[in-house]
Design a protein around this motif. Structure first.
Motif, PDB file in Angstrom:
ATOM      1  N   ILE A 110       0.840  -1.197   0.000  1.00 28.92           N
ATOM      2  CA  ILE A 110       0.000   0.000   0.000  1.00 28.92           C
ATOM      3  C   ILE A 110       0.874   1.245   0.000  1.00 28.92           C
ATOM      4  N   SER A 111       0.672   2.112  -0.975  1.00 31.05           N
ATOM      5  CA  SER A 111       1.440   3.349  -1.047  1.00 31.05           C
ATOM      6  C   SER A 111       0.616   4.414  -1.765  1.00 31.05           C
ATOM      7  N   PRO A 112      -0.083   5.266  -0.999  1.00 32.72           N
ATOM      8  CA  PRO A 112      -0.942   6.274  -1.620  1.00 32.72           C
ATOM      9  C   PRO A 112      -0.190   7.197  -2.578  1.00 32.72           C
ATOM     10  N   PRO A 118      -5.482  -0.900  -1.360  1.00 28.65           N
ATOM     11  CA  PRO A 118      -5.758  -2.321  -1.149  1.00 28.65           C
ATOM     12  C   PRO A 118      -6.392  -2.994  -2.371  1.00 28.65           C
ATOM     13  N   ASP A 119      -7.197  -2.232  -3.131  1.00 24.15           N
ATOM     14  CA  ASP A 119      -7.861  -2.830  -4.291  1.00 24.15           C
ATOM     15  C   ASP A 119      -6.898  -3.181  -5.409  1.00 24.15           C
ATOM     16  N   ALA A 150       2.718  -0.735   6.879  1.00 23.39           N
ATOM     17  CA  ALA A 150       1.333  -0.282   6.749  1.00 23.39           C
ATOM     18  C   ALA A 150       0.475  -1.392   6.153  1.00 23.39           C
ATOM     19  N   TYR A 154      -2.629  -3.252   7.959  1.00 21.77           N
ATOM     20  CA  TYR A 154      -3.936  -3.298   7.289  1.00 21.77           C
ATOM     21  C   TYR A 154      -4.463  -4.732   7.242  1.00 21.77           C
TER      22      TYR A 154
ATOM     23  N   GLN B 160       2.638  10.006   2.781  1.00 21.70           N
ATOM     24  CA  GLN B 160       1.743   8.932   2.340  1.00 21.70           C
ATOM     25  C   GLN B 160       0.310   9.250   2.749  1.00 21.70           C
ATOM     26  N   ALA B 163      -1.187  12.038   0.691  1.00 22.82           N
ATOM     27  CA  ALA B 163      -1.537  11.574  -0.650  1.00 22.82           C
ATOM     28  C   ALA B 163      -2.884  10.873  -0.618  1.00 22.82           C
ATOM     29  N   LEU B 164      -3.095  10.073   0.439  1.00 18.11           N
ATOM     30  CA  LEU B 164      -4.363   9.346   0.568  1.00 18.11           C
ATOM     31  C   LEU B 164      -5.515  10.323   0.818  1.00 18.11           C
ATOM     32  N   SER B 167      -6.480  12.126  -2.438  1.00 16.73           N
ATOM     33  CA  SER B 167      -7.278  11.367  -3.410  1.00 16.73           C
ATOM     34  C   SER B 167      -8.663  11.060  -2.843  1.00 16.73           C
ATOM     35  N   ASP B 179     -13.065   4.027   0.375  1.00 16.39           N
ATOM     36  CA  ASP B 179     -12.743   3.043   1.398  1.00 16.39           C
ATOM     37  C   ASP B 179     -11.757   3.675   2.379  1.00 16.39           C
ATOM     38  N   SER B 181     -10.635   2.375   5.224  1.00 15.86           N
ATOM     39  CA  SER B 181      -9.965   1.463   6.151  1.00 15.86           C
ATOM     40  C   SER B 181      -8.446   1.658   6.131  1.00 15.86           C
ATOM     41  N   THR B 182      -7.873   2.047   4.974  1.00 13.70           N
ATOM     42  CA  THR B 182      -6.416   2.244   4.975  1.00 13.70           C
ATOM     43  C   THR B 182      -6.048   3.519   5.714  1.00 13.70           C
ATOM     44  N   VAL B 185      -5.065   2.803   9.142  1.00  8.14           N
ATOM     45  CA  VAL B 185      -3.707   2.287   9.258  1.00  8.14           C
ATOM     46  C   VAL B 185      -2.708   3.438   9.300  1.00  8.14           C
ATOM     47  N   TRP B 186      -2.876   4.422   8.408  1.00 10.49           N
ATOM     48  CA  TRP B 186      -1.955   5.569   8.394  1.00 10.49           C
ATOM     49  C   TRP B 186      -2.111   6.409   9.654  1.00 10.49           C
ATOM     50  N   HIS B 189       0.025   4.803  12.266  1.00  9.21           N
ATOM     51  CA  HIS B 189       1.456   5.067  12.063  1.00  9.21           C
ATOM     52  C   HIS B 189       1.799   6.521  12.369  1.00  9.21           C
TER      53      HIS B 189
END
Lengths: 199, 377
Positions: A110-112, A118-119, A150, A154, B160, B163-164, B167, B179, B181-182, B185-186, B189
């Motif tokens: 996972i790396s935005p 995840p997809d 990460a 997840y 990171q 960036a999420l 988007s 979604d 859920s990620t 996680v961030w 962290h």
């Protein structure tokens, strides 16, 4: 700039990972000077890899058939799945000859920043494999960097309701290394993960 | 410790310069624009891998040259360390220590410790919170190079996560499903890495407080006392104290991230964490920003730097003290008091445009800086 075909070759080679413009030029001229038979062998290998190699339907590892060698091997323990980022990680773990379970290759982490969520990874396939109740332990062997951690966090959260044992590879000091050469992050992790010698 | 040699090639205005320095006081005197600050800036760069004047490396390289080279010999007790730095804009710096390549330039951090005070430091008092965060973080890294790793880990998580958020916020604006859920996680962290950094900053601030008050009282008898207060973006109001223990900080950050999630998603950027914190500076109980006079603001900024100097000194080794063009900004009384304060440091480097601005207490080796060259007087 070179004439047509030579420049095309340099451009194509330059697109490969780890090959800069200088190396691309060097490889191109090496190929020009090489025997025709050698070059034929290379082009054959290139076409063959695209025609014959595919990804295993079950674990996502590279394979020449629908299922890879490890997934077909009945002697492997079906109760343990080791999750890795890339096929090359499977090879690395296989070299240890310690692990007798099966694998699941995610195809990245996972790396935005790179737009990988995840997809984009083979997580749905993993969940499907876990749903039949045969698997009792999931080993998370993603890279020990931020993105790998990460991804591991997840996955751990995702499978938590299923009630299976989830483990993460230990990080710490390299075997055969010197303590004094370890960087402070690695050494800090090794301290966190220290274990008692009494039991 | 002290810098015994400094050699520059294609650095700023200098095609080539070589200086031999000794312990004690050295002054660099020359008209404006001749390159006094460039010399001390280069020494500061060896200490922090960062310039106090610019945030990118491009201006450090002489016009027309490809790269700049800074070479310094640092004497510490009876040992000498040679540091070589090659600065190429747009590329990673290359560093060598005692002529052997260091694997990462970061490894030379902490070999030369320096405290630099320059006119730009007025921004510590009057500028944005970013200036004060930088002050704290630079001091943290100078004291414990390990914290450079903590900082870069945090920056990476932040990038990171942003960036999420960006988007996700774009998708939400188009009324698409997201979604989240990620993001959890961030968040996790960010809370752990952020708590590391905040805990380090908090303990630094509590160590600085008495030293800042002492320096300030020595520099001026007007106003004060100075009071430092670390404000967490994760703790919304001033009345709530910031927890100082790591586990509680993680919890505080977690809760704040939960509370501000809607807002963060709307704006597409992270609003909570040490990158949004501030070090508030008060004089008595008034904020120094806005209330302090020019003279008080100068004394405050100088006190912060001197407190940093005292802290580094208490860790064992005297850092190199650099006073870049400072005396022109101070009145005679403050000049004298400052000189009195710093004259016993192991090495003091002073730059000034007018020789008479330098107080008598700081008469040491004098270097005259002229267009493109430095000579010892």
């Amino acid at each position: 700039m070179y004439e047509g075909a030579v420049q095309n070759l340099i451009d194509e080679l330059g697109r490969l990972p780890g090959v800069g413009p200088k190396s691309a030029q060097r490889i191109a001229f090496h190929l020009l000077a090489a025997e025709t038979a050698d070059v034929k062998r290379l082009t054959h290998a290139l076409t063959e890899v695209k025609e014959r190699v595919r990804f295993c339907d079950i674990c996502g590892n590279v394979s020449e058939e629908e299922e890879c060698r490890i997934c077909r091997d009945a002697r492997r323990d079906g109760a343990v799945i080791c999750v890795v980022e890339e096929s090359k990680d499977v090879v690395a773990i296989e070299r240890t000859r310690e692990y007798r379970g099966r694998y699941h290759v995610l195809g990245g982490a996972i790396s935005p920043i790179e737009g990988v969520g995840p997809d984009d990874l083979r997580i749905k396939e993993l969940m499907a494999r876990l749903s039949d109740g045969q698997v009792t332990e999931l080993i998370l062997a993603t890279d020990p960097n931020l993105e790998g951690e990460a991804t591991a966090t997840y996955l751990a959260r995702l499978v938590k309701p299923m009630g299976l044992k989830v483990t993460r590879l230990a990080s710490g000091l390299p075997v055969g290394g010197d303590l004094e050469y370890a960087d402070e992050v690695t050494l800090g992790r090794a301290f966190e993960g220290r274990r008692s010698l009494e039991d | 410790m002290y810098v015994s040699h400094l050699q520059l090639a294609d650095y700023r205005s200098y095609p080539e310069v070589y200086l031999e320095l000794g312990p004690g006081i050295s002054t660099f005197v020359g008209a404006n624009g001749t390159g006094k600050t460039n010399l001390v800036e280069a020494i500061g760069y060896v200490a922090t891998l960062d310039s106090h004047r610019v945030s990118t490396d491009a201006p450090l390289v002489r016009k027309g040259a490809e790269r700049a080279v800074v070479r310094a010999a640092v004497v510490r007790g009876d040992r000498t360390a040679m540091i070589d730095l090659e600065i190429t804009p747009g590329k990673a710096n290359r560093a060598r220590l005692n002529r052997a390549p260091a694997t990462r330039p970061r490894e030379i951090l902490g070999i030369l410790r320096a405290v630099l005070f320059a006119p730009e430091d007025l921004a510590l008092v009057k500028g944005d919170p970013g200036e004060r965060r930088r002050f704290l973080d630079e001091l943290l890294v100078a004291r414990a190079p390990r914290l450079a790793g903590v900082r870069s880990d945090y920056d990476r998580v932040l990038k990171q996560r942003n960036a999420l958020l960006k988007s996700a916020s774009a998708s939400l604006a188009k009324r698409r499903d997201v979604d989240l859920s990620t993001l959890d996680v961030w968040d996790e962290h960010l809370a752990t890495a952020g708590a590391d950094l905040i805990a380090a900053r908090l303990s630094l601030v509590s160590e600085l407080q008495p030293l800042v008050a002492k320096s300030y009282a020595e520099l001026t008898s007007a106003g004060g006392p100075p009071v430092l207060q670390y404000r967490c973006s994760a703790v919304p109001d001033d009345a709530t104290p910031v927890p100082s223990e790591h586990p509680q900080l993680v919890d505080t950050l977690r809760a704040a991230l939960r509370d501000s999630r809607d807002q963060e998603l709307q704006r597409g950027v992270g609003l909570v964490g040490p990158h949004r914190d501030d070090l508030r500076l008060h004089l008595d109980d008034l904020p120094a920003k806005g209330y302090a006079s020019q003279g008080e603001a100068w004394s405050y900024a100088l006190s912060l730097r001197l407190a940093g100097f005292e802290l580094l000194r208490a860790d064992g080794d005297d850092p190199v003290l650099i006073l870049d063009d400072v005396f022109a900004e101070l009145d005679a009384e403050r000049r004298r008091r400052l000189a009195e304060h710093v004259r016993y440091a192991e090495q003091v480097l002073v730059s000034a445009a007018v020789p008479d601005d330098i107080p008598d207490e700081l008469r040491g080796a004098r270097f005259v800086v002229r267009e493109g060259g430095v000579t010892r007087e």
